[in-house]
Design a protein around this motif. Structure first.
Motif, mmCIF file in Angstrom:
data_model
loop_
_atom_site.group_PDB
_atom_site.id
_atom_site.type_symbol
_atom_site.label_atom_id
_atom_site.label_comp_id
_atom_site.label_asym_id
_atom_site.label_seq_id
_atom_site.Cartn_x
_atom_site.Cartn_y
_atom_site.Cartn_z
ATOM 1 N N SER A 233 17.689 -3.277 55.009
ATOM 2 C CA SER A 233 18.008 -3.745 56.358
ATOM 3 C C SER A 233 18.416 -5.212 56.335
ATOM 4 C CB SER A 233 16.794 -3.581 57.276
ATOM 5 O OG SER A 233 16.452 -2.237 57.390
ATOM 6 N N VAL A 234 17.663 -6.014 55.615
ATOM 7 C CA VAL A 234 17.972 -7.445 55.520
ATOM 8 C C VAL A 234 19.354 -7.637 54.905
ATOM 9 C CG1 VAL A 234 17.343 -9.619 54.398
ATOM 10 C CG2 VAL A 234 15.560 -8.186 55.414
ATOM 11 N N PHE A 235 19.602 -6.978 53.791
ATOM 12 C CA PHE A 235 20.869 -7.164 53.080
ATOM 13 C C PHE A 235 22.057 -6.573 53.837
ATOM 14 C CE2 PHE A 235 18.011 -7.272 49.192
ATOM 15 C CZ PHE A 235 17.990 -8.659 49.160
ATOM 16 N N SER A 236 21.834 -5.571 54.682
ATOM 17 C CA SER A 236 22.957 -5.011 55.448
ATOM 18 C C SER A 236 23.453 -6.011 56.487
ATOM 19 C CB SER A 236 22.562 -3.693 56.116
ATOM 20 O OG SER A 236 21.637 -3.919 57.159
ATOM 21 N N ILE A 237 22.545 -6.843 57.005
ATOM 22 C CA ILE A 237 22.924 -7.841 58.005
ATOM 23 C C ILE A 237 23.297 -9.169 57.348
ATOM 24 C CG2 ILE A 237 22.098 -9.168 59.996
ATOM 25 C CD1 ILE A 237 20.324 -6.688 60.627
ATOM 26 N N TYR A 238 22.516 -9.549 56.322
ATOM 27 C CA TYR A 238 22.741 -10.810 55.602
ATOM 28 C C TYR A 238 22.929 -10.515 54.120
ATOM 29 C CZ TYR A 238 20.636 -12.581 59.904
ATOM 30 O OH TYR A 238 20.335 -12.843 61.210
ATOM 31 N N PRO A 239 24.129 -10.113 53.724
ATOM 32 C CA PRO A 239 24.353 -9.665 52.343
ATOM 33 C C PRO A 239 24.097 -10.729 51.264
ATOM 34 C CG PRO A 239 26.405 -9.660 53.600
ATOM 35 C CD PRO A 239 25.327 -10.023 54.540
ATOM 36 N N ALA A 240 24.202 -11.997 51.599
ATOM 37 C CA ALA A 240 24.004 -13.044 50.591
ATOM 38 C C ALA A 240 22.579 -13.607 50.611
ATOM 39 C CB ALA A 240 24.999 -14.175 50.813
ATOM 40 N N SER A 241 21.705 -12.958 51.363
ATOM 41 C CA SER A 241 20.346 -13.486 51.502
ATOM 42 C C SER A 241 19.467 -13.150 50.301
ATOM 43 C CB SER A 241 19.696 -12.929 52.778
ATOM 44 O OG SER A 241 19.523 -11.528 52.659
ATOM 45 N N SER A 242 18.333 -13.822 50.251
ATOM 46 C CA SER A 242 17.312 -13.542 49.245
ATOM 47 C C SER A 242 16.103 -12.981 49.969
ATOM 48 C CB SER A 242 16.897 -14.826 48.527
ATOM 49 O OG SER A 242 17.990 -15.390 47.857
ATOM 50 N N TYR A 243 15.429 -12.045 49.349
ATOM 51 C CA TYR A 243 14.267 -11.414 49.968
ATOM 52 C C TYR A 243 13.040 -11.673 49.102
ATOM 53 C CZ TYR A 243 11.281 -7.931 52.130
ATOM 54 O OH TYR A 243 10.246 -7.311 52.773
ATOM 55 N N GLN A 244 11.928 -12.025 49.730
ATOM 56 C CA GLN A 244 10.686 -12.303 49.021
ATOM 57 C C GLN A 244 9.563 -11.461 49.606
ATOM 58 O OE1 GLN A 244 9.667 -14.424 46.375
ATOM 59 N NE2 GLN A 244 7.741 -13.352 46.689
ATOM 60 N N THR A 245 8.855 -10.744 48.762
ATOM 61 C CA THR A 245 7.649 -10.047 49.181
ATOM 62 C C THR A 245 6.554 -11.086 49.400
ATOM 63 O OG1 THR A 245 8.231 -8.124 47.850
ATOM 64 C CG2 THR A 245 5.939 -8.337 48.485
ATOM 65 N N CYS A 246 5.773 -10.930 50.451
ATOM 66 C CA CYS A 246 4.688 -11.872 50.719
ATOM 67 C C CYS A 246 3.559 -11.650 49.722
ATOM 68 C CB CYS A 246 4.172 -11.708 52.142
ATOM 69 S SG CYS A 246 2.825 -12.836 52.537
ATOM 70 N N CYS A 247 3.332 -12.626 48.880
ATOM 71 C CA CYS A 247 2.291 -12.511 47.842
ATOM 72 C C CYS A 247 0.893 -12.502 48.430
ATOM 73 C CB CYS A 247 2.445 -13.640 46.834
ATOM 74 S SG CYS A 247 3.970 -13.512 45.876
ATOM 75 N N VAL A 248 0.702 -13.164 49.555
ATOM 76 C CA VAL A 248 -0.608 -13.171 50.201
ATOM 77 C C VAL A 248 -0.941 -11.767 50.700
ATOM 78 C CG1 VAL A 248 -1.943 -14.131 52.119
ATOM 79 C CG2 VAL A 248 -0.442 -15.607 50.784
ATOM 80 N N HIS A 249 0.042 -11.102 51.281
ATOM 81 C CA HIS A 249 -0.199 -9.737 51.746
ATOM 82 C C HIS A 249 -0.378 -8.769 50.580
ATOM 83 C CE1 HIS A 249 1.391 -11.361 55.580
ATOM 84 N NE2 HIS A 249 0.362 -10.675 56.009
#
Length: 151
Positions: free
Chosen positions: A9-25
């Protein structure tokens, strides 16, 4: 896989973005899936993964973590190995790593927006809702404009 859907979903809207899993969660999830007697140790071991000094050291810490715990908790370690969004924050300046590997600030703000929007019984139109949200974003930006990243 839940991560796949979110990142798609993130990449479909913002293809050049970076995604990070929340390490605290991730740490909290790990804590809920292990015996109480192992919680403190396994969470402390996991901290070494996202608090390492470099990507290579983080990957090495993950490998050590998995080797140590895989026989006892395979359902905890296997998803970590398959998570391609665990180390995204290492590609940013070290001074902001902590702000990236934990999404608590963002989630807190989203919760606040939801709470304030619910309190308003109704907005007469979409523009009034938009004005309200913009004012909330502006207040948030002013509050954190001078915030210093730890590091």
């Amino acid at each position: 896989d839940g991560l796949k859907g979110i990142s798609d979903s993130v990449f479909s809207i913002y293809p050049a973005s970076s995604y990070q899993t929340c390490c605290v969660h991730l740490s909290r999830t790990i804590a809920h899936k292990v015996r109480v007697s192992d919680r403190a140790e396994i969470c402390e071991d996991f901290k070494s993964v996202y608090r390492a000094e470099s990507l290579e050291m983080g990957q090495q810490a993950l490998h050590s973590f998995v080797e140590k715990w895989k026989s006892k908790y395979p359902k905890v370690t296997k998803p970590l190995l398959n998570n391609s969004y665990l180390f995204t924050f290492y590609s940013f300046p070290k001074s902001i790593w902590r702000s990236i590997y934990s999404t608590n600030l963002i989630e807190s703000f989203n919760k606040q927006i939801k709470k304030y929007s619910k309190r308003k019984e109704q907005f007469p139109n979409e523009e009034s809702l938009e004005r309200f949200l913009v004012s909330q974003f502006d207040q948030y930006n002013q509050r954190f404009a001078t915030r210093c990243h730890i590091g």
